[in-house]
Design a protein around this motif. Structure first.
Motif, PDB file in Angstrom:
ATOM      1  N   ALA A   1       5.792  12.978   1.412  1.00 12.42           N
ATOM      2  CA  ALA A   1       5.147  13.059   2.720  1.00 12.42           C
ATOM      3  C   ALA A   1       5.519  14.357   3.422  1.00 12.42           C
ATOM      4  N   LEU A   2       4.515  15.173   3.752  1.00 18.69           N
ATOM      5  CA  LEU A   2       4.737  16.272   4.673  1.00 18.69           C
ATOM      6  C   LEU A   2       5.050  15.665   6.040  1.00 18.69           C
ATOM      7  N   VAL A   3       4.292  14.636   6.383  1.00 17.03           N
ATOM      8  CA  VAL A   3       4.595  13.731   7.493  1.00 17.03           C
ATOM      9  C   VAL A   3       4.053  12.358   7.125  1.00 17.03           C
TER      10      VAL A   3
ATOM     11  N   ALA B   1       0.832  -1.202   0.000  1.00 20.83           N
ATOM     12  CA  ALA B   1       0.000   0.000   0.000  1.00 20.83           C
ATOM     13  C   ALA B   1       0.867   1.252   0.000  1.00 20.83           C
ATOM     14  N   LEU B   2       1.979   1.229   0.729  1.00 22.86           N
ATOM     15  CA  LEU B   2       2.911   2.358   0.713  1.00 22.86           C
ATOM     16  C   LEU B   2       3.425   2.596  -0.698  1.00 22.86           C
ATOM     17  N   ALA B   3       3.881   1.528  -1.357  1.00 20.11           N
ATOM     18  CA  ALA B   3       4.443   1.665  -2.703  1.00 20.11           C
ATOM     19  C   ALA B   3       3.413   2.174  -3.701  1.00 20.11           C
ATOM     20  N   ALA B   4       2.162   1.773  -3.511  1.00 20.37           N
ATOM     21  CA  ALA B   4       1.100   2.153  -4.446  1.00 20.37           C
ATOM     22  C   ALA B   4       0.771   3.639  -4.384  1.00 20.37           C
ATOM     23  N   LYS B   5       1.203   4.313  -3.328  1.00 14.37           N
ATOM     24  CA  LYS B   5       0.880   5.736  -3.172  1.00 14.37           C
ATOM     25  C   LYS B   5       2.081   6.648  -3.376  1.00 14.37           C
ATOM     26  N   ILE B   6       3.180   6.088  -3.872  1.00 14.34           N
ATOM     27  CA  ILE B   6       4.345   6.916  -4.155  1.00 14.34           C
ATOM     28  C   ILE B   6       4.133   7.636  -5.487  1.00 14.34           C
ATOM     29  N   GLY B   7       4.231   8.948  -5.475  1.00 16.74           N
ATOM     30  CA  GLY B   7       4.165   9.730  -6.703  1.00 16.74           C
ATOM     31  C   GLY B   7       2.943   9.448  -7.549  1.00 16.74           C
ATOM     32  N   ASP B   8       3.176   9.299  -8.854  1.00 21.27           N
ATOM     33  CA  ASP B   8       2.119   8.995  -9.817  1.00 21.27           C
ATOM     34  C   ASP B   8       2.545   7.767 -10.617  1.00 21.27           C
TER      35      ASP B   8
ATOM     36  N   PRO C   1      14.525  13.187   2.889  1.00 18.19           N
ATOM     37  CA  PRO C   1      13.882  13.276   4.207  1.00 18.19           C
ATOM     38  C   PRO C   1      12.368  13.141   4.165  1.00 18.19           C
ATOM     39  N   SER C   2      11.765  13.206   2.964  1.00 18.64           N
ATOM     40  CA  SER C   2      10.323  13.062   2.841  1.00 18.64           C
ATOM     41  C   SER C   2       9.918  11.810   2.078  1.00 18.64           C
ATOM     42  N   ALA C   3      10.865  10.935   1.774  1.00 17.74           N
ATOM     43  CA  ALA C   3      10.558   9.705   1.043  1.00 17.74           C
ATOM     44  C   ALA C   3       9.841   8.705   1.944  1.00 17.74           C
ATOM     45  N   CYS C   4       9.099   7.792   1.315  1.00 13.85           N
ATOM     46  CA  CYS C   4       8.275   6.845   2.073  1.00 13.85           C
ATOM     47  C   CYS C   4       9.025   5.590   2.501  1.00 13.85           C
ATOM     48  N   TYR C   5       9.817   4.997   1.612  1.00 11.06           N
ATOM     49  CA  TYR C   5      10.475   3.726   1.938  1.00 11.06           C
ATOM     50  C   TYR C   5      11.357   3.775   3.187  1.00 11.06           C
ATOM     51  N   PRO C   6      12.084   4.868   3.456  1.00 17.45           N
ATOM     52  CA  PRO C   6      12.888   4.871   4.685  1.00 17.45           C
ATOM     53  C   PRO C   6      12.070   4.601   5.945  1.00 17.45           C
TER      54      PRO C   6
END
Length: 263
Positions: free
Chosen positions: A181-183, A90-97, A115-120
């Motif tokens: 991610a803003l957060v 689900a995380l990967a599915a919401k990265i960018g477009d 610092p705002s990437a999801c995978y870390p």
């Protein structure tokens, strides 16, 4: 843009050899590096494209561990991890477009450590192991600050190993223009406790929220973190999108939402 050479190795060994050249730089999916080159914030004389290395593209489960090749795209993770680790899918599915998801790679994201990437957040919350061409690095030791990792020159992320949790979820408050991610908060529950990792908020990059981990290990419910003071806003990013205090508040909000989403 400016003139540079490009090499397209078909094996990790050949890629490592190519990266030994002066001013050579690895190119994964190019979702960060190409815009950086256009702005001339980086000017390597040679790019070593990793997209042709088939051995870096896979998603497979071995026991209680999900192994993902460093060259695997976000879109592939979203599809192929869903059956074994839906929280990560689900995380990967919401990265960018769709364009970003079909080009960007998990290894490139972790190597860049935006610092705002999801995978870390996923890697740190799961206590993942980042495997390179020469060693294995625990996530707790890998992330060393904004855009900084334990990787050395010429080192390539070849695999990421995620211990599969009992429950997990990622929630993010998006910056609407970039979809970063803003957060963002990833919560992962294991038999021996809960880990919580936050991205997008801190000047030091992704971090674990130990107070929330302790509270959720005792009671895995949104109520367990409702009364916690959010991390100190003085360490938070403050920009035109939100103050440090606002981001600190969002950390608590998104953590509660992640716990509810994890079920």
């Amino acid at each position: 843009m400016y003139g540079f050479e490009i090499e397209r190795p078909t094996s990790v060994a050949d890629a490592v050899a190519a990266l030994g050249a002066d001013e050579a730089q690895a190119l994964g999916g190019g979702q960060t590096l190409i815009p950086t080159l256009k702005q001339r914030l980086a000017m390597p004389s040679k790019l070593v494209a990793l997209s042709g290395i088939a051995e870096l593209r896979y998603v497979r489960r071995e026991g209680d561990v999900l192994k993902i090749g460093g060259g695997t795209t976000h879109g592939t993770v979203a599809r192929e991890a869903a059956g074994n680790f839906p929280g990560l899918a689900a995380l990967a599915a919401k990265i960018g477009d769709p364009a970003v998801r079909n080009r960007g790679t998990i290894g490139g994201s972790l190597a860049n450590n935006d610092p705002s990437a999801c995978y870390p957040a996923a890697a740190l919350a799961c206590g993942a192991t980042i495997v390179t061409n020469s060693r294995e690095i625990a996530a707790d030791d890998y992330f060393q600050g904004m855009f900084t990792t334990a990787l050395e020159e010429g080192e390539i992320v070849t695999e990421v190993r995620f211990p599969i949790p009992e429950k997990a979820a990622y929630t993010k408050f998006e910056q609407p223009a970039s979809r970063f991610a803003l957060v963002g908060v990833f919560v992962a529950k294991y038999a021996d406790g809960v880990r919580v990792a936050v991205t997008g908020a801190s000047n030091d990059g992704v971090f674990r929220w130990s107070a929330a981990e302790e509270a959720l290990s005792g009671s895995f419910s949104a109520d367990a973190v409702a009364g916690l003071a959010a991390p100190d806003g003085s360490d938070m990013i403050s920009d035109l999108h939100g103050s440090g205090a606002y981001r600190a508040h969002l950390v608590g909000v998104m953590t509660k939402r992640a716990v509810v989403a994890a079920g």
